[in-house]
Design an enzyme around this catalytic site. Structure first.
Site, short mmCIF file in Angstrom:
data_model
loop_
_atom_site.label_atom_id
_atom_site.label_comp_id
_atom_site.label_asym_id
_atom_site.label_seq_id
_atom_site.Cartn_x
_atom_site.Cartn_y
_atom_site.Cartn_z
N HIS A 1 22.59 4.27 15.74
CA HIS A 1 21.25 3.90 16.21
C HIS A 1 20.92 4.38 17.61
O HIS A 1 19.78 4.29 18.04
CB HIS A 1 21.02 2.41 15.98
CG HIS A 1 21.04 2.10 14.51
ND1 HIS A 1 20.16 2.70 13.63
CD2 HIS A 1 21.87 1.36 13.75
CE1 HIS A 1 20.45 2.32 12.40
NE2 HIS A 1 21.48 1.50 12.44
N HIS B 1 27.40 7.78 10.53
CA HIS B 1 26.98 8.00 9.15
C HIS B 1 25.99 9.17 9.12
O HIS B 1 24.89 9.06 9.66
CB HIS B 1 26.30 6.71 8.64
CG HIS B 1 25.88 6.75 7.20
ND1 HIS B 1 25.29 5.68 6.57
CD2 HIS B 1 25.96 7.73 6.25
CE1 HIS B 1 25.02 5.99 5.32
NE2 HIS B 1 25.42 7.22 5.10
N ASN C 1 29.84 1.86 15.79
CA ASN C 1 28.94 2.75 15.05
C ASN C 1 27.78 3.14 15.97
O ASN C 1 27.05 2.26 16.46
CB ASN C 1 28.45 2.00 13.79
CG ASN C 1 27.52 2.85 12.95
OD1 ASN C 1 26.66 3.54 13.47
ND2 ASN C 1 27.68 2.79 11.64
N GLU D 1 31.13 8.22 7.88
CA GLU D 1 30.54 7.56 6.71
C GLU D 1 29.70 8.56 5.95
O GLU D 1 28.88 9.27 6.55
CB GLU D 1 29.63 6.40 7.14
CG GLU D 1 30.38 5.20 7.60
CD GLU D 1 29.41 4.08 7.96
OE1 GLU D 1 28.23 4.14 7.59
OE2 GLU D 1 29.85 3.16 8.63
N THR E 1 22.53 0.52 4.60
CA THR E 1 23.35 0.55 3.39
C THR E 1 23.31 -0.81 2.71
O THR E 1 23.92 -1.77 3.18
CB THR E 1 24.80 0.95 3.73
OG1 THR E 1 24.75 2.09 4.58
CG2 THR E 1 25.58 1.28 2.49
N HIS F 1 29.17 -4.64 8.79
CA HIS F 1 27.72 -4.66 8.49
C HIS F 1 27.11 -5.99 8.91
O HIS F 1 27.56 -7.05 8.47
CB HIS F 1 27.40 -4.40 7.01
CG HIS F 1 26.05 -3.73 6.85
ND1 HIS F 1 24.88 -4.42 6.94
CD2 HIS F 1 25.71 -2.43 6.68
CE1 HIS F 1 23.86 -3.58 6.78
NE2 HIS F 1 24.34 -2.36 6.64
N GLU G 1 36.50 -1.08 3.02
CA GLU G 1 35.74 -1.80 4.03
C GLU G 1 34.87 -2.81 3.29
O GLU G 1 34.06 -2.43 2.44
CB GLU G 1 34.88 -0.85 4.86
CG GLU G 1 34.08 -1.61 5.92
CD GLU G 1 33.40 -0.72 6.95
OE1 GLU G 1 33.92 0.38 7.24
OE2 GLU G 1 32.34 -1.13 7.45
N ARG H 1 18.33 10.93 9.17
CA ARG H 1 17.37 10.12 9.93
C ARG H 1 17.92 9.71 11.30
O ARG H 1 17.17 9.38 12.18
CB ARG H 1 16.94 8.88 9.14
CG ARG H 1 18.03 7.85 8.98
CD ARG H 1 17.53 6.60 8.32
NE ARG H 1 17.28 6.81 6.90
CZ ARG H 1 17.30 5.82 6.00
NH1 ARG H 1 17.53 4.58 6.39
NH2 ARG H 1 17.09 6.06 4.74
N ARG I 1 23.53 10.72 7.18
CA ARG I 1 22.77 10.42 5.95
C ARG I 1 22.16 11.70 5.40
O ARG I 1 21.91 12.66 6.14
CB ARG I 1 21.67 9.40 6.25
CG ARG I 1 22.20 8.02 6.58
CD ARG I 1 21.05 7.02 6.68
NE ARG I 1 20.61 6.60 5.37
CZ ARG I 1 20.93 5.44 4.78
NH1 ARG I 1 21.65 4.55 5.42
NH2 ARG I 1 20.49 5.16 3.58
#
Ligand code: PXP
Length: 252
Positions: A14, A47, A11, A74, A105, A194, A155, A53, A49
Site C-alpha cells: 500500500h 503482491h 507487506n 505473493e 484477497t 490479513h 499462511e 494496481r 497483482r
C-alpha cells in the site's frame, strides 16, 4: 535477549497504492522496505497483482536486488506470475487466490478443489528454489491438501477473524488455533495474516505454533500518524509481548 520465534513480514503493497494514485515515484515502496528492515521486520512481502494496481514489475526487480531481507512474493497461480517468480527466485512464493474485482484477497485458496490446477505451480516454484506457501482458510481439509500437494508452508487467512466480533471472533480464533496445531501434526510451517492491527494481533501472536505474521494495510495506514519506524516497532513489541506471555503460561 528474548529468543524471537515469531517473525514479522511487512507487506509494503500500500505504499505503492499511494504512489500509484499520482503516477510519480513517491512514496517509494523499496524505501519503505529498507526502513522496515531497520525497524525490525524479518521479511518483506509484496503482491504483484495481475492488474499491477500497487506493486509493479520494477518494484519486484528492485526489491530482489536492493533488500537484504527474505522476500515473500505473493502471486496468483498464473503462467505470467510463475514466469516472473522463476526469473527472480524470491525466498518465498505465496500462492493466493486473485479476482480482478476484489479490493483485497478475499478468502483463501481452495487447495482441495483446485488441486490438479495448483500442483504444477507448487512443483515449479519449489524447483525454482522458492519456499512455497499457500494462503488458505483455517480448515483442516485445506491443510491436508496442502501437505498432499507438497507445500512446506501455509499462511492462515485471518481476515474473517479480524472482521468478526465477540463470540464469533472467539470461535474463529479457535479455528485458527486448531489449524495451527494441525500444521504441527502434519509437518507444515504455519504463518498467518490479513487484517491484523494493534488491537487484534495479540491473540493470533499468542498461538505458539504460528511462526510468521504478514501485516500490511494497517501498518502503512498507521504510519501516516506515527511514522513507519515506530509503527513497526510497536507491532513487533505487541507480538513479542503476547508470544512471551503465552509461552510463560505454557511453561507455568
Ligand atoms: N497475507 C496475504 C497472503 C495477503 O494477501 C495479504 C494482503 O495482501 C496480507 C497477508 C496482509 O494483509 P493486510 O494488508 O490486511 O495486513
Amino acid at each position: 535477549m528474548m529468543k524471537r520465534v515469531l517473525r514479522l513480514g511487512v507487506n509494503i503493497d500500500h505504499v505503492a497504492t499511494i504512489r500509484n494514485a499520482r503516477g510519480g515515484p513517491d512514496p517509494d515502496p523499496v524505501r519503505a522496505a529498507k526502513l522496515a528492515a531497520k525497524a525490525g521486520a524479518d521479511g518483506i512481502t509484496a503482491h504483484l497483482r495481475e492488474d499491477r494496481r500497487h506493486i509493479t514489475d520494477s518494484d519486484i526487480t528492485r526489491l530482489v536486488s536492493e533488500i537484504d531481507l527474505p522476500l515473500n512474493f505473493e502471486m496468483a497461480a498464473t503462467v505470467e506470475m510463475l514466469d516472473i517468480a522463476q526469473r527472480h527466485r524470491p525466498h518465498a512464493a505465496c500462492l493466493v487466490p486473485e479476482k480482478r474485482e476484489e479490493r483485497t484477497t478475499e478468502g483463501g485458496l481452495d487447495v482441495v478443489g483446485g488441486f490438479d490446477r495448483l500442483k504444477p505451480f507448487v512443483d515449479a516454484l519449489g524447483e525454482a528454489g522458492c519456499r512455497v506457501s499457500l494462503f488458505i482458510e483455517p480448515a483442516l481439509a485445506q491443510l491436508d491438501a496442502a501437505v498432499a500437494i507438497g507445500a512446506p508452508v501455509v499462511e492462515l487467512h485471518t481476515g474473517r477473524y479480524a472482521n468478526l466480533e465477540g463470540a464469533a471472533r472467539e470461535a474463529e480464533l479457535g479455528r485458527l488455533r486448531d489449524a495451527a496445531a494441525h500444521c504441527d501434526a502434519v509437518g507444515l510451517e504455519c504463518h498467518a495474516g490479513h487484517g491484523l492491527t494493534f488491537d487484534n494481533v495479540a491473540p493470533v501472536a499468542a498461538i505458539p505454533l504460528v511462526m510468521e505474521l504478514n501485516i500490511g494495510h494497517f501498518l502503512i495506514g498507521e504510519a501516516i500518524f506515527g511514522g513507519l519506524d515506530s509503527t513497526i516497532k510497536r507491532m513487533r513489541a505487541l507480538m513479542d509481548k503476547s508470544r512471551a506471555a503465552a509461552q510463560g503460561e505454557q511453561s507455568a
